[in-house]
Design a protein around this motif. Structure first.
Motif, PDB file in Angstrom:
ATOM      1  N   GLY A 128      16.472  57.659 -10.491  1.00 17.81           N
ATOM      2  CA  GLY A 128      16.791  56.251 -10.283  1.00 17.81           C
ATOM      3  C   GLY A 128      15.920  55.365 -11.155  1.00 17.81           C
ATOM      4  O   GLY A 128      15.687  55.656 -12.328  1.00 17.81           O
TER       5      GLY A 128
ATOM      6  N   GLU B  74      23.101  60.442 -14.343  1.00 21.47           N
ATOM      7  CA  GLU B  74      22.411  60.064 -15.576  1.00 21.47           C
ATOM      8  C   GLU B  74      20.932  59.772 -15.332  1.00 21.47           C
ATOM      9  O   GLU B  74      20.096  59.995 -16.205  1.00 21.47           O
TER      10      GLU B  74
ATOM     11  N   SER C 288      18.438  54.371  -5.939  1.00 24.12           N
ATOM     12  CA  SER C 288      19.316  55.523  -5.741  1.00 24.12           C
ATOM     13  C   SER C 288      19.445  56.343  -7.018  1.00 24.12           C
ATOM     14  O   SER C 288      19.413  55.812  -8.129  1.00 24.12           O
ATOM     15  N   THR C 289      19.594  57.640  -6.832  1.00 28.04           N
ATOM     16  CA  THR C 289      19.742  58.538  -7.968  1.00 28.04           C
ATOM     17  C   THR C 289      21.187  58.539  -8.460  1.00 28.04           C
ATOM     18  O   THR C 289      22.124  58.257  -7.718  1.00 28.04           O
ATOM     19  N   THR C 290      21.352  58.860  -9.724  1.00 28.52           N
ATOM     20  CA  THR C 290      22.670  59.092 -10.307  1.00 28.52           C
ATOM     21  C   THR C 290      22.575  60.334 -11.184  1.00 28.52           C
ATOM     22  O   THR C 290      21.484  60.861 -11.420  1.00 28.52           O
TER      23      THR C 290
ATOM     24  N   HIS D 268      18.646  60.006  -2.713  1.00 28.06           N
ATOM     25  CA  HIS D 268      19.875  60.667  -3.156  1.00 28.06           C
ATOM     26  C   HIS D 268      21.001  60.163  -2.258  1.00 28.06           C
ATOM     27  O   HIS D 268      20.988  60.396  -1.051  1.00 28.06           O
TER      28      HIS D 268
ATOM     29  N   PRO E 281      24.016  51.993  -5.708  1.00 35.63           N
ATOM     30  CA  PRO E 281      24.770  53.115  -6.235  1.00 35.63           C
ATOM     31  C   PRO E 281      24.565  53.384  -7.715  1.00 35.63           C
ATOM     32  O   PRO E 281      24.902  54.455  -8.175  1.00 35.63           O
ATOM     33  N   ARG E 282      24.017  52.464  -8.473  1.00 36.79           N
ATOM     34  CA  ARG E 282      23.926  52.675  -9.912  1.00 36.79           C
ATOM     35  C   ARG E 282      22.505  52.919 -10.395  1.00 36.79           C
ATOM     36  O   ARG E 282      22.205  52.786 -11.577  1.00 36.79           O
ATOM     37  N   GLY E 283      21.605  53.301  -9.510  1.00 33.56           N
ATOM     38  CA  GLY E 283      20.271  53.696  -9.944  1.00 33.56           C
ATOM     39  C   GLY E 283      19.294  52.549 -10.090  1.00 33.56           C
ATOM     40  O   GLY E 283      18.166  52.745 -10.496  1.00 33.56           O
TER      41      GLY E 283
END
Length: 606
Positions: free
Chosen positions: A306, A302, A298-300, A270, A239-241
């Motif tokens: 990722g 910010e 994963s993308t975020t 995503h 979850p945090r890239g």
């Protein structure tokens, strides 16, 4: 155990979602009962219901063998036997014919028909309305006129099929197919009035009941799915890239650093657009094609790419897979363009415009499967910058004005539920926005002063539904296309809409030839001046005041400058086939940049 746990999580999330929407079905039934009471007890004997018996009487007085036969056929289509039979065939086709069973679509269609029928039966328990006082051609209970069950069932089935055609298929013919399907319910309603079985208000009640059922079932099956899947992370989702590595399978030889042998792939996921079920399919298909060394990131907000940049910097990457929409694709393209690392698409976002223009299948997993069986092809990427906008690459389009405001103000919640339709709701808010004063410079030439409501610069030109906004744009042409959209008054909007709608079924415009001014920097004006087209390798647009801007469907900061250039053949794509059936002729100095090389292990280094 991990895989089973992820599957159970997805199933529990789906059950919870269906439970949350159950109250909508109860509200629908209550509304239909109250409406029935209004028709039979409040409005009965008052205008306009005092007029509606005229239509059944007029039909009864002018019946003919031809009319009787046509109405009988339509009534049979919407009878219990007809609806159940067609529904079973369609559900079976959705589960058997595609490469992967369409469980969600099959559930949507079957549940729509079943729920509509349940609500109809419940309403007839509370609401008793006599049928029209004319000779009736069918046998039925005399006090079950409201609402029309035939009409409601036909809306649930044929309207549900139209919904699936519009949301799950591509190409211009989907509108014609959906239009024909949507004509069935009103035709059934007319036939029921003709045969003396219903009043017009009963038909209206059937249309309302069927339409409400489709709305609720669409929320349950088609638009609520991604949000709940993303709320529970898959074991490989990060979850945090950060990047997470797929562990070596038991019995598989591993490298000294612990990674399994095999070709290496980085999957940029995503988390909201790529649910757990799809992620599992992606892992399986990659593994079958020899990509056993998988790293997922994963993308975020910010970090829209990722940890892709770090993975590519470490080297030895054979393939990058973008599992998301055009924003995820853009972030990946910005990293891998010019490196020679091929990029494959799993189109599961709102627009998926690059995938559409590259003629990839609409089903995300199928698109990846066909790409992995294909080869590598070079396509162009654009590069845009401006005041307050750092240089960034784009693969689809960039622009300012109406379209950028539409992208900026589209509700994220509606996008999650309605897909690209949410953009049309946002667009309605900006139809009366003032025109922009601007000037453009093409390839360093003279400044051209114009007014426009929207400016779009594109590397490809086809939008949702096959609508060609930039008919000359090709992903390997070595040029960018620009359109100024400036309809004036109702007539201008009508002319622009008619021209663009015609492009859905019209053959693509001929490619520019050397010496053709429209293929170089000369303007091509259409739709009474509502659209003006240009072509160049470098485009500078200056606005009199700061405007909303977007890049590949992502809203950017407002600004008064957009400068775009082309990087020919910079992005290597893994595709089922070359983009476009034929190579395009180009202006001198701008030859085709398409590269076609069959993929082999460890051919992409930088």
């Amino acid at each position: 155990m991990t895989g089973n746990k992820g599957s159970m999580t997805t199933e529990n999330g789906g059950a919870a979602r269906r439970l949350r929407y159950a109250w909508l079905v109860a509200a629908q039934a209550t509304l239909m009962i109250l409406l029935g009471f209004f028709v039979t007890r409040v409005a009965d004997g008052h205008w306009p219901l005092t007029l509606e018996d005229r239509l059944p009487r007029a039909f009864a007085e002018h019946r003919s063998p031809l009319g009787n036969g046509l109405s009988a056929g339509l009534s049979l289509m919407a009878s219990t036997e007809g609806i159940v039979g067609v529904t079973l065939v369609c559900v079976a086709a959705l589960l058997v014919l595609p490469r992967a069973p369409r469980w969600t679509e099959a559930g949507f269609l079957g549940a729509s028909v079943a729920v509509q029928s349940a609500v109809f039966l419940l309403v007839t328990i509370f609401v008793e309305r006599p049928r029209p006082d004319v000779p009736q051609l069918d046998g039925a209970p005399p006090t079950s006129s409201f609402p029309s069950g035939h009409v409601g069932a036909s809306v649930a089935l044929y309207g549900g099929l139209a919904t699936l055609v519009l949301s799950r298929t591509r190409g211009p013919w989907r509108y014609l197919t959906a239009g024909v399907l949507l004509l069935v319910p009103p035709a059934v309603g007319l036939s029921r009035v003709y045969r003396g079985m219903h009043h017009p208000s009963d038909v209206a009640g059937g249309l309302l009941n069927g339409g409400a059922t489709l709305l609720v079932m669409g929320l349950v099956f088609l638009y609520g799915r991604d949000r709940d899947s993303a709320s529970e992370r898959a074991p490989y989702g990060v979850p945090r890239g950060g990047a997470e590595e797929v562990p070596a399978q038991p019995g598989r030889l591993a490298r000294p650093d612990g990674r399994p042998t095999g070709r290496r792939v980085v999957v940029v996921r995503h988390p909201h657009n790529c649910p757990d079920e799809l992620a599992a399919q992606v892992r399986t298909r990659l593994g079958r094609h020899g990509f056993t060394d998988q790293r997922w990131t994963s993308t975020t907000v910010e970090r829209p790419g990722g940890g892709l940049a770090e993975e590519c910097a470490a080297g030895d990457v054979d393939l990058v897979v973008a599992c998301g929409g055009d924003g995820t694709v853009r972030a990946c393209a910005d990293v891998v363009a010019g490196t020679g690392i091929p990029l494959a698409l799993v189109p599961c976002g709102t627009g998926n415009l690059l995938a559409r223009n590259l003629d990839l299948p609409a089903d995300p997993a199928t698109a990846l499967e066909e790409a992995l069986d294909g080869g590598d092809f070079g396509i162009d990427v654009g590069r845009v910058e401006g005041d307050g906008l750092p240089p960034t690459r784009f693969a689809v389009m960039t622009g300012a004005g109406f379209d950028a405001a539409m992208v900026r103000d589209a509700s994220p919640a509606l996008k999650a539920r309605l897909g690209w339709v949410a953009y049309t709701l946002s667009a309605a808010r900006h139809l009366r926005d003032p025109r922009m004063r601007l000037n453009i410079r093409l390839d360093g030439g003279r400044r051209i002063r114009r007014r426009a409501r929207m400016v779009v610069i594109g590397n490809v030109g086809t939008l949702q539904g096959g609508l060609e906004l930039l008919p000359r744009a090709r992903p390997d042409s070595g040029r960018l296309e620009i359109v100024l959209f400036d309809p004036r008054g109702a007539a201008g909007w009508l002319a622009a809409a008619t021209h663009l709608a015609a492009r859905v079924v019209r053959r693509p415009a001929p490619a520019p030839t050397p010496g053709d001014p429209d293929g170089a920097n000369g303007a091509d004006v259409v739709a009474g001046g509502s659209l003006e087209y240009f072509s160049a390798t470098r485009i500078e647009v200056r606005f009199a005041r700061a405007q909303a801007r977007e890049v590949d469907g992502d809203s950017m900061s407002e600004g008064a400058l957009l400068t775009a250039g082309i990087e020919p053949g910079a992005l290597r794509m893994r595709l089922p086939r070359a983009p476009g059936a034929t190579a395009l002729p180009h202006a001198p100095g701008h030859g085709s940049q398409t590269q076609h090389t069959q993929h082999t292990p460890h051919t992409a280094h930088h």
